[in-house]
Design a protein around this motif. Structure first.
Motif, short mmCIF file in Angstrom:
data_model
loop_
_atom_site.label_atom_id
_atom_site.label_comp_id
_atom_site.label_asym_id
_atom_site.label_seq_id
_atom_site.Cartn_x
_atom_site.Cartn_y
_atom_site.Cartn_z
N THR A 298 54.06 24.68 -72.88
CA THR A 298 53.48 25.33 -71.71
C THR A 298 53.04 26.74 -72.10
OG1 THR A 298 55.63 26.18 -71.08
CG2 THR A 298 54.98 24.07 -70.14
N LEU A 299 52.21 27.36 -71.25
CA LEU A 299 51.77 28.74 -71.47
C LEU A 299 52.97 29.67 -71.65
CD1 LEU A 299 48.84 29.19 -68.92
CD2 LEU A 299 48.69 29.47 -71.40
N GLN A 300 53.99 29.48 -70.79
CA GLN A 300 55.14 30.38 -70.81
C GLN A 300 55.98 30.22 -72.07
OE1 GLN A 300 54.13 28.26 -68.21
NE2 GLN A 300 55.62 28.58 -66.54
N ASP A 301 56.15 28.97 -72.52
CA ASP A 301 57.09 28.72 -73.62
C ASP A 301 56.40 28.53 -74.97
OD1 ASP A 301 59.12 28.74 -71.76
OD2 ASP A 301 59.09 26.57 -71.47
N GLY A 302 55.06 28.52 -74.99
CA GLY A 302 54.32 28.20 -76.21
C GLY A 302 54.65 29.11 -77.39
N LYS A 303 54.80 28.52 -78.56
CA LYS A 303 55.07 29.27 -79.79
C LYS A 303 53.82 29.22 -80.66
CE LYS A 303 60.01 28.54 -79.64
NZ LYS A 303 59.97 27.67 -78.41
N PRO A 304 53.78 30.07 -81.70
CA PRO A 304 52.55 30.17 -82.52
C PRO A 304 52.10 28.85 -83.16
CG PRO A 304 53.97 32.06 -82.94
CD PRO A 304 54.76 31.13 -82.07
N ASP A 305 53.01 27.90 -83.32
CA ASP A 305 52.56 26.61 -83.89
C ASP A 305 52.34 25.56 -82.79
OD1 ASP A 305 55.20 26.30 -83.17
OD2 ASP A 305 55.63 24.89 -84.82
N GLN A 306 52.19 26.02 -81.56
CA GLN A 306 52.01 25.08 -80.45
C GLN A 306 50.69 25.32 -79.71
OE1 GLN A 306 55.82 25.78 -78.48
NE2 GLN A 306 56.49 23.72 -79.09
N LEU A 307 50.17 24.21 -79.19
CA LEU A 307 48.97 24.24 -78.36
C LEU A 307 49.41 24.17 -76.90
CD1 LEU A 307 45.81 23.88 -78.07
CD2 LEU A 307 46.27 21.40 -78.11
N THR A 308 48.71 24.92 -76.05
CA THR A 308 49.00 24.81 -74.62
C THR A 308 47.69 24.73 -73.85
OG1 THR A 308 50.19 25.78 -72.77
CG2 THR A 308 49.25 27.31 -74.36
N PHE A 309 47.75 24.80 -72.51
CA PHE A 309 46.53 24.61 -71.73
C PHE A 309 46.61 25.38 -70.42
CE2 PHE A 309 48.02 21.73 -68.34
CZ PHE A 309 49.29 21.47 -68.82
N LEU A 310 45.46 25.73 -69.90
CA LEU A 310 45.37 26.34 -68.58
C LEU A 310 44.47 25.45 -67.72
CD1 LEU A 310 45.85 28.54 -66.48
CD2 LEU A 310 43.93 29.79 -67.43
N ALA A 311 45.10 24.66 -66.85
CA ALA A 311 44.33 23.76 -65.98
C ALA A 311 44.39 24.22 -64.54
CB ALA A 311 44.89 22.34 -66.10
N ASN A 312 45.55 24.67 -64.11
CA ASN A 312 45.77 25.10 -62.73
C ASN A 312 45.59 26.62 -62.66
OD1 ASN A 312 46.88 25.92 -60.31
ND2 ASN A 312 48.49 24.36 -60.35
#
Lengths: 347, 347, 347
Positions: free
Chosen positions: C31-45
């Motif tokens: 998630t946006l809040q928990d994302g780490k540098p090796d992770q992908l996240t998204f903004l949909a809402n």
């Protein structure tokens, strides 16, 4: 099966359509609308009478009253729906069960499996369990220690009968039903839940049907009891120490809380809920989606819940629900004021 | 077990009835009404006090307050219901589980099964799964890749723990519970549903109980979390990324939608429903059949739904529900008119 | 997977943050809040926009509109939620299924299992069943006589497909779902229930998902039909002869009674209930906890049920519900009286 044979099996009076022979073969069942010449159909609900005139079925189960309007052969009976039920057994397409124990089933040496019973692949039968004559235990079923599956009863694939549970004769337990899991009982101690071990069992009467993924919990003390001829649909919860009277029927998604007593010949509609410890009299009909919060003393039809609507209208009304008590008080005030006003006017 | 032993085990003060010996044997539990001389019973609910005088049980768990009115031997404790829970463990009739792996179980060579664990017939344990000491995997259970069943925990026959799910110590997962099925997540694209793979797992705390046919879905991102000592009844749906706080209890047929957070020490009545993404504060009690549509910030008792009635009365009232908003407006109009009328009269 | 590869796979425009290389590795989703540098996240809402500024994720799936405010690398797409769904497939952690038949599975010699299919431990496949290429039958599943599991479809551990049921391509049937148990049909005869054998089957379309512990009953006459791309959550009851139109979605704990027809592209919220024989038009949205008691002719949003409240307020209002009809009559009386009063005053 010929029309003549069918008439014999169903106790029906055969009225042949012109040019049809009593040896005409029927190979299955259908509806009035979809019936083909080799299919039998029925007219039970008068609303469907309009389909009778144009049916292409080989024969129709009807009451004598409607037989004259039947364009095809008629099998006249008093109760066409009952005759249709009997016919459904004649044309049942369910695979036959093989007698004997599948080599991959695991039967405890102290279990008793009748030589005319069937135990399918992967089933597990524990010590002192008894599988009666003509009973069948489906694939990957589990029968716990000391439990009994009566003569002619059937556990479908994946059904579970835990230890110390008794199923009578000619009962059907559908797939993944769980009979005899622990009732939900705990004592609160210093804000933690202490388990109350559930020492009772479950008694399931003769000719009972228990639906797929339905749970019937074991009693805390004493047994949970499902009476003779009771029919229970899928995904129903029957909590510990519930008693269901003979020949009652319970539709899907219903939940019955602990120690509730449902009388004989009751019907509970889908998604109905029965609170714990309440008693429902014999012959009650609870309509779908009703929450029975207290005991019902006399037979009758009982309902709850609310009609649905388009969301906009519904929201307008639902929000008023939280003002209902105030509305009632305002109404009373108005009545008082108006009464006073009328008085003073009259003076 | 003798009365003396029972008193010792339950931390109770034994007050023997005249002529009864402390060596008197108790072999099971029962209710005040049905108790026999070799059975122990209890008085926890004052409503049942009237049954105390005539009980034939061998002994009764009571508070000191009621011990004097007890016609048979009394075991005095502070909390008789808690003592009864403890006694239920002493008299538990559930079959013992055999230590070791049944030859028909299928254990992946990379799984770790403790030598003091039990794996029953037909169970399947996948690679990198760990079955702790004194843990038991029932008949035809499934434990997925990399999942853990903690020390002393139990999967009953047919329970499923999918890959990447962790169950703590001394938990009980009842038959056909499914832990770690996919959460229900899809993106809409050109009016079709595109699956969102559910990459999280499930964490089930120590001393949790999960009912038969209950589902706890795996998280979409991150885990679904069931806190310590939580008790969940049968046929409950816990959606992806839900969090249940420690020592909460959830009765049967309840559904909790995705990402909802239930606080600690909450109780959710049967057939309650919690909307997605809402948060319920610690210590809330939601009564049966309530639909919680928004967050609850403070502890308290919360309710919803409607009383049932005979169908005729119910229908008369239910139909008015769709007029409720109009009724409220008419009421307001009346108030205005009456106010005007009173004014003009006063002039 | 590098950012460059991800952009390619997801059809996204990569806007690298300063100092970041397109070879930067992403190993999972968050998630946006928990994302780490090796992770992908998204903004949909859009409600989550505030989390964008402070995210530590390696990259964010966003629309071009929000890409400028993104402090880390952005993958610009038209529909970030859809792109996230596609990414979830790339990072799916579910264990791979092994091709071939496990030696402990029991396959009837007359069954057809494709050489590229998988049948896991303890599964039972009956005569004339067909398991298509790339299809997988999980541990302890059951596939009945003459049933078909289409190409690429999957039965998870414990799922059951009874005889004469057809599942299309790329469908997912979750654990302990029961497809093809008997519909709940009985004729009443002298106050006893006579079973109507259920002669139809079930047709499950391509790309359907059926949740854990969900039941889809077989038809009485003719089949129960689940259309293409339909998604069904856990613990749902689909009764006999129900038809669900293509691409509809049904949330958990919902019950649909016999012969109901749900249109295409409908969504049914959690714990909704559909009465028997009703028809719901294409494109309807039924919100959670709604009981649909009659047919819906036009697309729209439909609701039912009631808001919850603290128990004290709720009880005050709920008790008024049983007076609602009387209140309406009293309201009408008041209106009449007031009208009369106004008249006499005007005279």
């Amino acid at each position: 099966m010929s029309l003549a044979q069918l008439a014999l099996e169903l106790g029906a009076e055969l009225r042949l359509a012109p040019g049809v022979d009593a040896a005409h073969e029927i190979s299955g069942l259908s509806t009035l609308q979809d019936g083909k010449p080799d299919q039998l159909t029925f007219l039970a609900n008068p609303n469907y009478r309009r389909f009778l005139k144009t049916t292409s079925a080989g024969a129709v189960l009807v009451t004598a009253e409607f037989a004259d309007g039947c364009p095809v052969s008629a099998l006249c009976v008093d109760n066409p729906y009952l005759a249709f039920a009997k016919a459904s057994a004649l044309f049942n397409t369910a695979p036959l069960v093989e007698v004997g124990v599948h080599p991959s089933a695991v039967i405890h040496p102290d279990a008793e499996v009748d030589p005319c019973a069937s135990v399918a692949a992967g089933a597990v039968v524990e010590a002192f369990a008894k599988i009666g004559p003509r009973a069948s235990v489906g694939a990957n079923c589990f029968v716990g220690e000391g439990s009994t599956l009566g003569e002619g009863s059937c556990l479908y694939a994946g059904a579970i009968l835990h230890h110390g549970c008794q199923v009578g004769r000619d009962a059907i337990i559908h797939s993944h039903a769980v009979i005899g899991a622990d009732g939900f009982g705990f004592a609160l101690h210093q804000r933690e839940w202490i388990k109350i071990y559930q020492l009772g069992g479950v008694q399931v009467g003769d000719e009972v049907e228990v639906g797929a993924n339905t749970c019937v919990d074991r009693g805390a003390l004493g047994d949970t009891v499902i009476g003779r001829g009771v029919k229970i649909d899928n995904l129903v919860q029957i909590a510990h120490n519930v008693q269901i009277g003979d020949y009652s029927a319970i539709a899907a998604c219903t939940g019955i809380a602990g120690s509730a007593i449902v009388g004989k010949h009751c019907t509970l509609g889908g998604s109905s809920r029965i609170a714990g410890h309440v008693t429902i009299a014999d012959g009650c009909q609870v309509t779908a989606n009703t929450f029975v919060t207290k005991s019902i003393d006399s037979p009758g039809v009982y309902s709850g819940g609310l009609p649905f609507a388009d969301s906009q209208s519904w929201r307008r009304n639902a929000v008023r629900f939280s003002q209902l008590d105030k509305m009632a008080r305002r109404l009373k005030d108005l009545e008082k004021q108006l009464a006073m006003l009328s008085c003073t006017k009259d003076e």
